[in-house]
Motif scaffolding. Structure first.
Motif, short mmCIF file in Angstrom:
data_model
loop_
_atom_site.label_atom_id
_atom_site.label_comp_id
_atom_site.label_asym_id
_atom_site.label_seq_id
_atom_site.Cartn_x
_atom_site.Cartn_y
_atom_site.Cartn_z
N ALA A 70 0.82 -1.21 0.00
CA ALA A 70 0.00 0.00 0.00
C ALA A 70 0.86 1.26 0.00
O ALA A 70 0.55 2.24 -0.68
N ALA A 71 1.95 1.24 0.77
CA ALA A 71 2.79 2.43 0.89
C ALA A 71 3.61 2.69 -0.37
O ALA A 71 3.77 3.84 -0.79
N LEU A 72 4.13 1.63 -0.96
CA LEU A 72 5.06 1.76 -2.08
C LEU A 72 4.45 1.39 -3.42
O LEU A 72 4.98 1.79 -4.47
N GLY A 73 3.40 0.62 -3.40
CA GLY A 73 2.88 0.00 -4.62
C GLY A 73 3.55 -1.35 -4.80
O GLY A 73 4.74 -1.52 -4.46
N PRO A 74 2.82 -2.35 -5.31
CA PRO A 74 3.40 -3.69 -5.43
C PRO A 74 4.68 -3.73 -6.26
O PRO A 74 5.64 -4.42 -5.91
N ALA A 75 4.73 -2.95 -7.34
CA ALA A 75 5.91 -3.00 -8.21
C ALA A 75 7.14 -2.44 -7.50
O ALA A 75 8.22 -3.05 -7.51
N THR A 76 7.00 -1.27 -6.87
CA THR A 76 8.13 -0.66 -6.17
C THR A 76 8.53 -1.50 -4.96
O THR A 76 9.73 -1.69 -4.69
N ALA A 77 7.55 -2.02 -4.24
CA ALA A 77 7.86 -2.86 -3.08
C ALA A 77 8.64 -4.10 -3.50
O ALA A 77 9.63 -4.48 -2.85
N GLY A 78 8.21 -4.73 -4.60
CA GLY A 78 8.92 -5.92 -5.07
C GLY A 78 10.30 -5.60 -5.60
O GLY A 78 11.26 -6.36 -5.37
N PHE A 80 12.33 -3.14 -4.75
CA PHE A 80 13.30 -2.62 -3.79
C PHE A 80 13.16 -3.25 -2.41
O PHE A 80 13.52 -2.64 -1.40
N GLY A 81 12.67 -4.48 -2.38
CA GLY A 81 12.66 -5.23 -1.12
C GLY A 81 11.80 -4.63 -0.03
O GLY A 81 12.12 -4.76 1.16
N GLY A 82 10.71 -3.98 -0.42
CA GLY A 82 9.80 -3.42 0.58
C GLY A 82 10.30 -2.17 1.26
O GLY A 82 9.77 -1.78 2.31
N ARG A 83 11.30 -1.49 0.68
CA ARG A 83 11.84 -0.28 1.28
C ARG A 83 11.67 0.91 0.34
O ARG A 83 11.72 0.75 -0.88
N LEU A 84 11.48 2.10 0.91
CA LEU A 84 11.48 3.30 0.09
C LEU A 84 12.86 3.41 -0.55
O LEU A 84 13.87 3.40 0.15
N PRO A 85 12.95 3.50 -1.88
CA PRO A 85 14.27 3.36 -2.51
C PRO A 85 15.14 4.60 -2.47
O PRO A 85 16.31 4.53 -2.86
N TYR A 86 14.62 5.74 -2.03
CA TYR A 86 15.39 6.97 -2.10
C TYR A 86 15.36 7.71 -0.75
O TYR A 86 14.51 7.45 0.12
N VAL A 342 2.73 5.52 -6.97
CA VAL A 342 4.14 5.39 -6.58
C VAL A 342 4.37 6.23 -5.33
O VAL A 342 3.67 7.21 -5.08
N PRO A 343 5.37 5.87 -4.50
CA PRO A 343 5.66 6.65 -3.30
C PRO A 343 6.39 7.93 -3.65
O PRO A 343 7.40 7.91 -4.36
N GLN A 344 5.89 9.07 -3.15
CA GLN A 344 6.47 10.37 -3.47
C GLN A 344 6.63 11.20 -2.19
O GLN A 344 5.86 11.06 -1.24
N ILE A 345 7.64 12.06 -2.21
CA ILE A 345 7.82 13.05 -1.15
C ILE A 345 7.86 14.42 -1.81
O ILE A 345 8.58 14.62 -2.80
N VAL A 346 7.09 15.34 -1.28
CA VAL A 346 7.06 16.72 -1.76
C VAL A 346 7.58 17.62 -0.65
O VAL A 346 7.13 17.53 0.50
N VAL A 347 8.54 18.50 -0.98
CA VAL A 347 9.05 19.48 -0.02
C VAL A 347 8.92 20.87 -0.63
O VAL A 347 9.25 21.10 -1.79
N LEU A 368 3.43 10.97 -0.03
CA LEU A 368 2.28 10.44 -0.74
C LEU A 368 2.53 8.96 -0.98
O LEU A 368 3.42 8.59 -1.75
N ALA A 369 1.77 8.13 -0.32
CA ALA A 369 1.88 6.69 -0.54
C ALA A 369 1.33 6.32 -1.91
O ALA A 369 0.61 7.10 -2.55
N ALA A 370 1.64 5.12 -2.34
CA ALA A 370 1.12 4.66 -3.63
C ALA A 370 -0.39 4.55 -3.64
O ALA A 370 -1.01 4.57 -4.70
N GLU A 371 -0.98 4.45 -2.45
CA GLU A 371 -2.44 4.38 -2.35
C GLU A 371 -3.12 5.69 -2.76
O GLU A 371 -4.32 5.69 -3.04
N VAL A 372 -2.38 6.79 -2.77
CA VAL A 372 -2.94 8.06 -3.23
C VAL A 372 -3.07 7.98 -4.76
O VAL A 372 -2.07 7.96 -5.47
N SER A 373 -4.28 7.94 -5.24
CA SER A 373 -4.49 7.70 -6.67
C SER A 373 -4.11 8.91 -7.51
O SER A 373 -3.64 8.76 -8.64
#
Length: 390
Positions: A70-78, A80-86, A342-347, A368-373
């Motif tokens: 839910a946080a990363l999306g299945p593709a990103t989670a798979g 990068f091993g379930g971790r935020l990649p950046y 996709v997981p995003q950070i906005v600053v 913004l988690a991947a769940e945010v459409s």
């Protein structure tokens, strides 16, 4: 604590790291906060265990671990091993950072495993590999920004050394002019870092300070002034000096020696803390391992162009699967539609940015988690957005 609602943008509480090279005033001026009187070097935004951002008091790495899909999306989670990649940062550089290099993914895995096998604690000062990941990175200037990056051609460096008029440099100059480029760089770099070169370093420092008014030598004189007696002062002379105007970006891959010298910028990198240092620092120095990791290949610094996205959006797309960066110039007239999935950070770095029900002011950020459409970014100001790369 309950899991936050991943279907909406989440405000992040973040940490500023007080490293000694940081500026006392730059981040307070940028963010409109009161100076603490201490250096403020890096604002961290992400899920790195060293200083994870928090959501409602819950560390972001724990939020992600509770539901990676839910946080990363299945593709990103798979991928990068379930971790935020950046990891996203804002840097405020007032004096030179360490002269350093980052390992490749293969080198990081091998080095991490080797130190584990030797029983070196993860928090030990002499620990070189903090994790098993590589650390490509990119910096995008918010103010005029400059640093050292990558090996200049040996012939050009020989000419630069010749201008210093130090007789003891003659053997290095001859090596740089007479040997194959990779071999020449390796030999001279190693000799520059050797303790036996300390008397020669003193002569080089005096020559640099005397030539500080010459534009081509001024950055290296800046290093000599900031780090007297350090082995990295002479080694810095092998590297390109790079100036970035606001909005320009520089990418650093594995094996590229570098040191930032001054300015404020947004930095994004793979979610790793693997740094091998050889000078310009009081931290752990591991010259033998660094020599094994450095790529002794001359080449031009890798600038990343700003590519047009939607109206008011510029995208920086480096050759790293872990991250990409976008700059949003918000004019108050049109909302920027952000992608979902996709997981995003906005600053926000200037003015005001509104994201969903959140208002972000300079220095404030949201996840913004991947769940945010989908989400709308609007306001008047400038914001940067991090996401996984292609």
């Amino acid at each position: 604590m309950p899991q936050p609602d991943l279907r909406a943008p989440l405000r992040l509480a973040t940490t500023i790291r007080p490293y000694d090279w940081g500026s006392v005033t730059a981040l307070p001026e940028l963010f409109g906060t009161e100076p603490t009187g201490q250096p403020q070097a890096e604002l961290w935004m992400g899920a790195h265990p060293g200083a994870p951002s928090t959501v409602g008091g819950v560390p972001l790495d724990a939020v992600i671990a509770a539901d990676p899909a839910a946080a990363l999306g299945p593709a990103t989670a798979g991928r990068f091993g379930g971790r935020l990649p950046y990891l996203l940062k804002v840097l405020a550089v007032a004096r030179p950072l360490s002269l350093q290099v980052h390992p490749s993914a293969e080198q990081a895995r091998a080095g991490f495993a080797a130190e584990n096998a030797r029983g070196v604690p993860l928090d030990a000062r002499e620990r070189t590999y903090k994790d098993d990941s590589h650390k490509p990175e990119m910096v995008c200037a918010l103010t005029p920004f400059h640093g050292l990056c990558g090996f200049r051609s040996p012939a050009a460096t020989a000419a630069l050394l010749d201008r210093l008029g130090v007789p003891g440099l003659r053997p290095w100059i001859e090596t740089l002019r007479g040997e194959e480029p990779g071999a020449a760089l390796r030999a001279v770099f190693a000799q520059m870092l050797d303790d036996a070169a300390a008397p020669l370093r003193e002569q080089v420092e005096r020559a640099l300070l005397a030539a500080a008014a010459e534009p081509e030598l001024a950055p290296y004189a800046e290093v000599a002034r900031a780090c007297p007696g350090d082995r990295g002062v002479t080694a810095a002379l092998l590297l390109h000096h790079v100036d970035l105007a606001p909005g320009e970006a520089l990418y650093l891959g594995a094996g590229v020696p570098h040191a930032y010298l001054g300015g404020v910028g947004v930095e994004i990198m793979a979610n790793s803390d693997n740094v091998l240092r050889c000078g310009l620092t009081g931290k752990h120095v591991d010259v033998p391992e660094l020599m094994r990791v450095v790529a002794f290949t001359p080449g031009e610094p890798h600038r990343v162009p700003a590519e047009p996205g939607g109206p008011g959006e510029s995208r920086y797309l480096p050759p790293a699967p872990e991250f990409a960066l976008a700059r949003h110039e918000l004019a108050g007239e049109r909302a920027h539609e952000l992608p979902g999935g996709v997981p995003q950070i906005v600053v926000c770095v200037e003015g005001e940015a509104r994201l969903g029900g959140l208002t972000l002011r300079p220095g404030e950020s949201a996840f913004l988690a991947a769940e945010v459409s989908s989400a709308r970014l609007e306001g008047k100001g400038t914001a940067y957005r991090a996401a996984p790369g292609a």
